[in-house]
Design an enzyme around this catalytic site. Sequence first.
Site, mmCIF file in Angstrom:
data_model
loop_
_atom_site.group_PDB
_atom_site.id
_atom_site.type_symbol
_atom_site.label_atom_id
_atom_site.label_comp_id
_atom_site.label_asym_id
_atom_site.label_seq_id
_atom_site.Cartn_x
_atom_site.Cartn_y
_atom_site.Cartn_z
ATOM 1 N N MET A 28 48.249 47.216 38.975
ATOM 2 C CA MET A 28 48.423 47.177 37.517
ATOM 3 C C MET A 28 47.822 48.426 36.867
ATOM 4 S SD MET A 28 48.179 43.233 36.406
ATOM 5 C CE MET A 28 46.409 43.110 36.419
ATOM 6 N N GLY A 29 47.553 49.462 37.669
ATOM 7 C CA GLY A 29 47.021 50.691 37.106
ATOM 8 C C GLY A 29 45.521 50.622 36.865
ATOM 9 N N HIS A 35 41.962 50.705 44.771
ATOM 10 C CA HIS A 35 43.418 50.906 44.821
ATOM 11 C C HIS A 35 43.788 52.074 45.743
ATOM 12 C CE1 HIS A 35 42.945 49.161 40.608
ATOM 13 N NE2 HIS A 35 43.795 48.331 41.152
ATOM 14 N N ASP A 150 41.289 40.144 46.176
ATOM 15 C CA ASP A 150 41.982 39.010 45.542
ATOM 16 C C ASP A 150 42.469 38.095 46.661
ATOM 17 O OD1 ASP A 150 42.175 39.944 42.557
ATOM 18 O OD2 ASP A 150 42.631 41.684 43.777
ATOM 19 N N VAL A 176 36.697 47.393 48.541
ATOM 20 C CA VAL A 176 35.888 48.598 48.313
ATOM 21 C C VAL A 176 34.864 48.276 47.232
ATOM 22 C CG1 VAL A 176 35.947 51.008 47.561
ATOM 23 C CG2 VAL A 176 37.757 50.101 49.027
#
Length: 286
Positions: A28-29, A35, A150, A176
């Site tokens: 989702m940026g 990420h 998640d 991380v």
Amino acid sequence: MEVLQSKQDLRNWIRDRRGRERTLVPTMGALHRGHTSLIDLARETTPENDIVATIFVNPTQFGPNEDFDSYPRQLEDDLALCETHGASAVFTPAAGEMYEKDASISIHESALSHRLCGASRPGHFDGVCTVVAKLFLLTQPSAAVFGEKDFQQLAVLRRLVRDLDFPIEIIPGPTVREADGLAMSSRNAYLSEEERAHAPIIFAALSRVSREIAEGRIESPQEAVAELTREIGSAPPARIDYLEIVDSFTLEALTDFKNATPRLLAAVLFGKTRLIDNVGLPALNA
Ligand code: AMP
């Protein structure tokens, strides 16, 4: 690196790269090292593939009182990070591009989604399943990378692939963390200074309790949950949403550790910010 904003652009790009397989990395940026580690992992595990990252703040996975409007958006920085980490393309559609105004079909997951995060976020995992299924159909990847951060989402998406026969390998990426153990999250930016100072207690407690289970000093899931509650509850700004010891595959709460592969899951509110984290244990013998 190609930046693709429409479904048609994505389809054209895929057609032009005929014969190449793809690995999908949905986000989702507001990208951070968590990420980018997934993009790195995609490159390492599927070196022959094109890597397609997606940046899309998916409205259907946010509840009416959640942070969809205020969710951090920083597309230029995100694109630069994707390029540095070797993404071949980034698909970044507008909400109107992804969903018809009168869209009337969605995906419902009925076994794993109603508990844990799903209990306080009704409809969340259906929104996740629907958007990920759309991204799978649009991108047609042979592999897709999702973070263990998640953990419930990862379990639900494994079901999506299994139950709807997507020919896609799911690659899990380890969580991380910041230097003090706090799991990286775009939502950490919402924490006040005091909340940020206390937030590492979640991972500290999960790590200690999992170590004591592995060493046989904590003998039951009930005892483990009590220990987690005591330690995390001792941080003044922390309000516990749930602390559970579950089976890593079914996400059912464990009643004992016999032959189990336990996962310790936590969701804790610091002010309005809900933080989640989890740690795993190797399979335990009777
Ligand atoms: P999000 O942008 O929050 O939807 O997350 C996109 C992907 O990044 C999901 O697969 C997450 O599980 C993963 N992710 C988020 N935070 C971390 C982290 N700290 N470490 C590893 N993966 C993460």
